[in-house]
Design a protein around this motif. Structure first.
Motif, PDB file in Angstrom:
ATOM      1  N   SER A 164      -7.210  54.996 -11.770  1.00 23.10           N
ATOM      2  CA  SER A 164      -7.569  54.141 -12.912  1.00 23.10           C
ATOM      3  C   SER A 164      -7.509  52.698 -12.453  1.00 23.10           C
ATOM      4  O   SER A 164      -6.962  52.390 -11.387  1.00 23.10           O
ATOM      5  CB  SER A 164      -6.619  54.358 -14.092  1.00 23.10           C
ATOM      6  OG  SER A 164      -5.405  53.681 -13.865  1.00 23.10           O
ATOM      7  N   GLY A 165      -8.062  51.818 -13.270  1.00 21.67           N
ATOM      8  CA  GLY A 165      -8.078  50.403 -12.913  1.00 21.67           C
ATOM      9  C   GLY A 165      -6.673  49.853 -12.701  1.00 21.67           C
ATOM     10  O   GLY A 165      -6.408  49.167 -11.704  1.00 21.67           O
ATOM     11  N   SER A 166      -5.779  50.155 -13.630  1.00 24.88           N
ATOM     12  CA  SER A 166      -4.413  49.650 -13.504  1.00 24.88           C
ATOM     13  C   SER A 166      -3.782  50.098 -12.196  1.00 24.88           C
ATOM     14  O   SER A 166      -3.090  49.323 -11.531  1.00 24.88           O
ATOM     15  CB  SER A 166      -3.554  50.144 -14.674  1.00 24.88           C
ATOM     16  OG  SER A 166      -4.085  49.707 -15.905  1.00 24.88           O
ATOM     17  N   GLU A 189      -9.678  37.555 -11.898  1.00 20.63           N
ATOM     18  CA  GLU A 189     -10.978  38.164 -12.215  1.00 20.63           C
ATOM     19  C   GLU A 189     -12.046  37.108 -11.925  1.00 20.63           C
ATOM     20  O   GLU A 189     -12.036  36.052 -12.560  1.00 20.63           O
ATOM     21  CB  GLU A 189     -11.061  38.527 -13.698  1.00 20.63           C
ATOM     22  CG  GLU A 189     -10.055  39.545 -14.181  1.00 20.63           C
ATOM     23  CD  GLU A 189      -9.725  39.325 -15.652  1.00 20.63           C
ATOM     24  OE1 GLU A 189     -10.341  39.998 -16.493  1.00 20.63           O
ATOM     25  OE2 GLU A 189      -8.878  38.484 -15.969  1.00 20.63           O
ATOM     26  N   ILE A 220     -12.796  44.934 -11.804  1.00 17.62           N
ATOM     27  CA  ILE A 220     -12.844  46.197 -12.540  1.00 17.62           C
ATOM     28  C   ILE A 220     -13.834  46.096 -13.707  1.00 17.62           C
ATOM     29  O   ILE A 220     -14.580  47.032 -13.979  1.00 17.62           O
ATOM     30  CB  ILE A 220     -11.422  46.580 -13.000  1.00 17.62           C
ATOM     31  CG1 ILE A 220     -10.582  46.917 -11.765  1.00 17.62           C
ATOM     32  CG2 ILE A 220     -11.443  47.733 -13.999  1.00 17.62           C
ATOM     33  CD1 ILE A 220      -9.098  47.028 -12.029  1.00 17.62           C
ATOM     34  N   ALA A 221     -13.857  44.928 -14.362  1.00 16.52           N
ATOM     35  CA  ALA A 221     -14.811  44.743 -15.465  1.00 16.52           C
ATOM     36  C   ALA A 221     -16.146  44.175 -14.969  1.00 16.52           C
ATOM     37  O   ALA A 221     -17.206  44.551 -15.445  1.00 16.52           O
ATOM     38  CB  ALA A 221     -14.216  43.819 -16.533  1.00 16.52           C
ATOM     39  N   ASP A 249     -10.071  41.007  -8.931  1.00 16.22           N
ATOM     40  CA  ASP A 249     -10.100  42.158  -9.826  1.00 16.22           C
ATOM     41  C   ASP A 249     -11.493  42.196 -10.468  1.00 16.22           C
ATOM     42  O   ASP A 249     -11.774  41.449 -11.401  1.00 16.22           O
ATOM     43  CB  ASP A 249      -8.991  42.018 -10.877  1.00 16.22           C
ATOM     44  CG  ASP A 249      -9.002  43.159 -11.885  1.00 16.22           C
ATOM     45  OD1 ASP A 249      -9.972  43.947 -11.887  1.00 16.22           O
ATOM     46  OD2 ASP A 249      -8.051  43.251 -12.684  1.00 16.22           O
ATOM     47  N   LYS A 266     -13.839  50.932 -13.922  1.00  9.71           N
ATOM     48  CA  LYS A 266     -14.715  50.999 -15.100  1.00  9.71           C
ATOM     49  C   LYS A 266     -16.107  51.577 -14.821  1.00  9.71           C
ATOM     50  O   LYS A 266     -16.265  52.780 -14.899  1.00  9.71           O
ATOM     51  CB  LYS A 266     -14.765  49.630 -15.774  1.00  9.71           C
ATOM     52  CG  LYS A 266     -13.429  49.315 -16.461  1.00  9.71           C
ATOM     53  CD  LYS A 266     -13.529  48.244 -17.527  1.00  9.71           C
ATOM     54  CE  LYS A 266     -12.326  48.245 -18.442  1.00  9.71           C
ATOM     55  NZ  LYS A 266     -11.276  47.273 -18.123  1.00  9.71           N
ATOM     56  N   VAL A 307      -4.927  48.104  -9.324  1.00 10.65           N
ATOM     57  CA  VAL A 307      -4.266  46.793  -9.282  1.00 10.65           C
ATOM     58  C   VAL A 307      -2.859  46.951  -8.686  1.00 10.65           C
ATOM     59  O   VAL A 307      -2.449  46.153  -7.830  1.00 10.65           O
ATOM     60  CB  VAL A 307      -4.214  46.144 -10.684  1.00 10.65           C
ATOM     61  CG1 VAL A 307      -3.312  44.919 -10.691  1.00 10.65           C
ATOM     62  CG2 VAL A 307      -5.619  45.766 -11.140  1.00 10.65           C
ATOM     63  N   TYR A 356      -6.491  39.457 -17.439  1.00  8.05           N
ATOM     64  CA  TYR A 356      -6.091  40.818 -17.822  1.00  8.05           C
ATOM     65  C   TYR A 356      -6.270  41.720 -16.608  1.00  8.05           C
ATOM     66  O   TYR A 356      -7.347  41.748 -15.999  1.00  8.05           O
ATOM     67  CB  TYR A 356      -6.922  41.356 -18.998  1.00  8.05           C
ATOM     68  CG  TYR A 356      -6.543  42.790 -19.295  1.00  8.05           C
ATOM     69  CD1 TYR A 356      -5.360  43.079 -19.985  1.00  8.05           C
ATOM     70  CD2 TYR A 356      -7.309  43.863 -18.834  1.00  8.05           C
ATOM     71  CE1 TYR A 356      -4.969  44.386 -20.214  1.00  8.05           C
ATOM     72  CE2 TYR A 356      -6.920  45.173 -19.066  1.00  8.05           C
ATOM     73  CZ  TYR A 356      -5.751  45.436 -19.754  1.00  8.05           C
ATOM     74  OH  TYR A 356      -5.359  46.726 -19.969  1.00  8.05           O
ATOM     75  N   HIS A 357      -5.239  42.455 -16.262  1.00  8.76           N
ATOM     76  CA  HIS A 357      -5.318  43.290 -15.067  1.00  8.76           C
ATOM     77  C   HIS A 357      -4.820  44.717 -15.283  1.00  8.76           C
ATOM     78  O   HIS A 357      -4.680  45.469 -14.322  1.00  8.76           O
ATOM     79  CB  HIS A 357      -4.554  42.633 -13.911  1.00  8.76           C
ATOM     80  CG  HIS A 357      -5.112  41.296 -13.531  1.00  8.76           C
ATOM     81  ND1 HIS A 357      -6.280  41.150 -12.816  1.00  8.76           N
ATOM     82  CD2 HIS A 357      -4.690  40.039 -13.818  1.00  8.76           C
ATOM     83  CE1 HIS A 357      -6.543  39.850 -12.651  1.00  8.76           C
ATOM     84  NE2 HIS A 357      -5.599  39.160 -13.258  1.00  8.76           N
ATOM     85  N   GLY A 358      -4.539  45.078 -16.532  1.00  6.20           N
ATOM     86  CA  GLY A 358      -4.110  46.446 -16.788  1.00  6.20           C
ATOM     87  C   GLY A 358      -2.747  46.494 -17.445  1.00  6.20           C
ATOM     88  O   GLY A 358      -2.123  45.458 -17.697  1.00  6.20           O
TER      89      GLY A 358
HETATM   90  C1  LIG Z   1      -9.853  47.432 -17.791  1.00  6.95           C
HETATM   91  C2  LIG Z   1      -9.326  46.535 -16.746  1.00  6.95           C
HETATM   92  C3  LIG Z   1      -8.208  46.889 -15.960  1.00  6.95           C
HETATM   93  C4  LIG Z   1      -7.429  48.164 -16.188  1.00  6.95           C
HETATM   94  O1  LIG Z   1      -8.179  49.309 -15.949  1.00  6.95           O
HETATM   95  P1  LIG Z   1      -7.731  50.717 -16.599  1.00  6.95           P
HETATM   96  O2  LIG Z   1      -8.716  51.690 -16.061  1.00  6.95           O
HETATM   97  O3  LIG Z   1      -7.800  50.532 -18.088  1.00  6.95           O
HETATM   98  O4  LIG Z   1      -6.339  50.971 -16.139  1.00  6.95           O
HETATM   99  C5  LIG Z   1      -7.806  46.011 -14.988  1.00  6.95           C
HETATM  100  N1  LIG Z   1      -8.448  44.854 -14.776  1.00  6.95           N
HETATM  101  C6  LIG Z   1      -9.519  44.486 -15.491  1.00  6.95           C
HETATM  102  C7  LIG Z   1     -10.215  43.194 -15.185  1.00  6.95           C
HETATM  103  C8  LIG Z   1      -9.988  45.295 -16.506  1.00  6.95           C
HETATM  104  O5  LIG Z   1     -11.045  44.920 -17.234  1.00  6.95           O
END
Ligand SMILES: *Cc1c(COP(=O)(O)O)cnc(C)c1O
Length: 426
Positions: free
Chosen positions: A110-112, A211, A247-248, A245, A274, A115, A144-146
């Motif tokens: 997962s994203g978290s 981010e 992820i988004a 990061d 994501k 990280v 925001y990083h999780g």
């Molecule tokens: C959603 C998100 C995360 C966390 O990812 P999860 O899959 O929800 O754990 C981390 N960093 C950013 C920038 C995000 O948008």
């Protein structure tokens, strides 16, 4: 058949919800293309791409086939001591599509977790370099990083969960907020303040995490990519690793394949998630350079200390691999530019409404910031009645539709936002 929402309300947690006072929850029974089918057969456009993830829309024939074929071959096998074609294929794609220095791939679930993996890599790297005191993270506000502990420790200290978990969270260094606006000139005084704080703490800093260009869940803030160049310089000057990061922002969302391309800056560590699997499976990845990987493995442990049970899950890798190919086949960038043009034309004028504080657009991301916080349940229903699924948070009505959303559907979304602005300003 209707969904037992009463059982749901009594027993199931949803993201950030109270069991004492659960938010109303919408039953969804199917999804296809850009549309969700609600329990009562109404259809709504998924303007959130289910939290940035379903870039190709839902129920995509190519992705279905990839998943089914893989399920019939091998759904899962441990990654310890074993490898398989879906992981190797995905690894090749990720190494090829990201900047050249990023050569080592850690597949996370997962994203978290990706990280956490990035933060642990940074700490182990400095241990390997005989600088074990470099363990602290530095970042800017509004990130925001999780939701896991390491990730929480670098989330915005106010929006994040710092007060609640203060006693147990590592104390990261927060430099302050970046000024918003893609084209806002660099504030040199602020840049100097940031650099000074970094210089003062360099002995203890392991990594700078941020981010690139768009801060997502911490406030949907867009900033000048030039800041990333400065941050890269500071990291080099003061011996700090740089973690992006994405992820988004990754996989086309901001108009570039990766947001780092807006600044042409390469981080030492990159987190992806994501949209990686087209929204089909939970999957993330942490990429790093040979140099960092070597440093990590020179630490006393001799190995990188992480290994999830479902690492490199074949179903997730197979569908991600197909999804990345599909991005190219469907000309993601033409679609994202088309969406950006549409959102700029339709959303930017909404700033004239009294209840609207700010409107911003980058790539396939549209944000309407209201003057006052929005009641989630009423706003949700307002949008459902107009055929759109939007889930506001705080003062923000924001959208990041699937890349395949056509112009007619985009119009439905932006008109619903205009109606909302008008209603609030009336
Ligand atoms: C959603 C998100 C995360 C966390 O990812 P999860 O899959 O929800 O754990 C981390 N960093 C950013 C920038 C995000 O948008």
């Amino acid at each position: 058949m209707t969904i037992d929402t009463q059982f749901d309300a009594n027993h199931l947690w949803h993201p950030y919800t109270s069991t004492i006072n659960p938010l109303p929850c919408q039953g969804v029974k199917a999804a296809k293309g850009v549309r969700l089918t609600l329990d009562d057969d109404r259809e709504v456009i998924d303007a959130m791409a289910s939290w940035w993830s379903v870039v190709h829309g839902h129920n995509v024939p190519e992705l279905n086939t990839a998943l089914i074929d893989q399920a019939q071959t091998m759904a899962h096998v441990m990654f310890g001591g074993i490898t398989h074609e879906p992981a190797v294929a995905l690894g090749k794609q990720l190494v090829n599509m990201t900047p050249e220095p990023l050569q080592k791939v850690f597949l996370a679930d997962s994203g978290s977790v990706s990280v956490e993996v990035a933060l642990k890599m940074a700490i182990q790297y400095w241990a390997g370099k005989q600088q074990p005191q470099k363990t602290r993270m530095v970042t800017v506000n509004h990130g925001y990083h999780g939701d896991t502990f390491g990730a929480m420790s670098v989330c915005d200290p106010v929006n994040g969960m710092h007060s609640l978990f203060e006693q147990v969270l590592p104390k990261s260094l927060f430099l302050g907020a970046l000024p918003t606006g893609y084209s806002t000139d660099i504030d040199e005084t602020l840049a100097q303040q940031f650099e000074q704080q970094i210089a003062d703490h360099q002995h203890e800093l392991a990594a700078f995490i941020i981010e690139p260009v768009v801060q997502g869940a911490g406030g949907m803030r867009i900033y000048n990519p030039e800041w990333l160049k400065r941050i890269r310089q500071w990291c080099d000057r003061y011996n700090i690793l740089l973690i992006f990061d994405e992820i988004a922002t990754g996989f086309g969302r901001t108009g570039k394949l990766f947001a780092l391309e807006h600044a042409e800056v390469v981080p030492d560590i990159l987190c992806l998630g994501k949209a990686l699997s087209g929204g089909y499976m939970t999957l993330a990845a942490t990429l790093t350079s040979d140099a960092v990987a070597t440093g990590v493995c020179e630490s006393d442990a001799g190995v990188f200390m992480h290994g999830p049970t479902f690492m490199g899950n074949p179903l997730a890798c197979a569908v991600a691999s197909r999804s990345l190919a599909l991005l190219v086949e469907t000309h993601w960038s033409e679609n994202v530019y088309r969406i950006e043009r549409h959102l700029k034309t339709q959303l930017l004028p909404l700033i004239r409404h009294q209840a609207v504080k700010d409107v911003r657009v980058l790539g396939a991301i549209g944000v309407m910031e209201m003057q006052a916080p929005v009641d989630v349940a009423t706003a949700q229903n307002f949008f459902i009645e107009r055929g759109v699924w939007i889930r506001p948070f705080g003062k923000l009505i924001y959208i990041m539709p699937p890349f395949v959303t056509d112009n007619d559907d985009l119009t439905v979304i932006t008109q619903a936002m205009r109606d909302f602005a008008e209603m609030k300003s009336a």
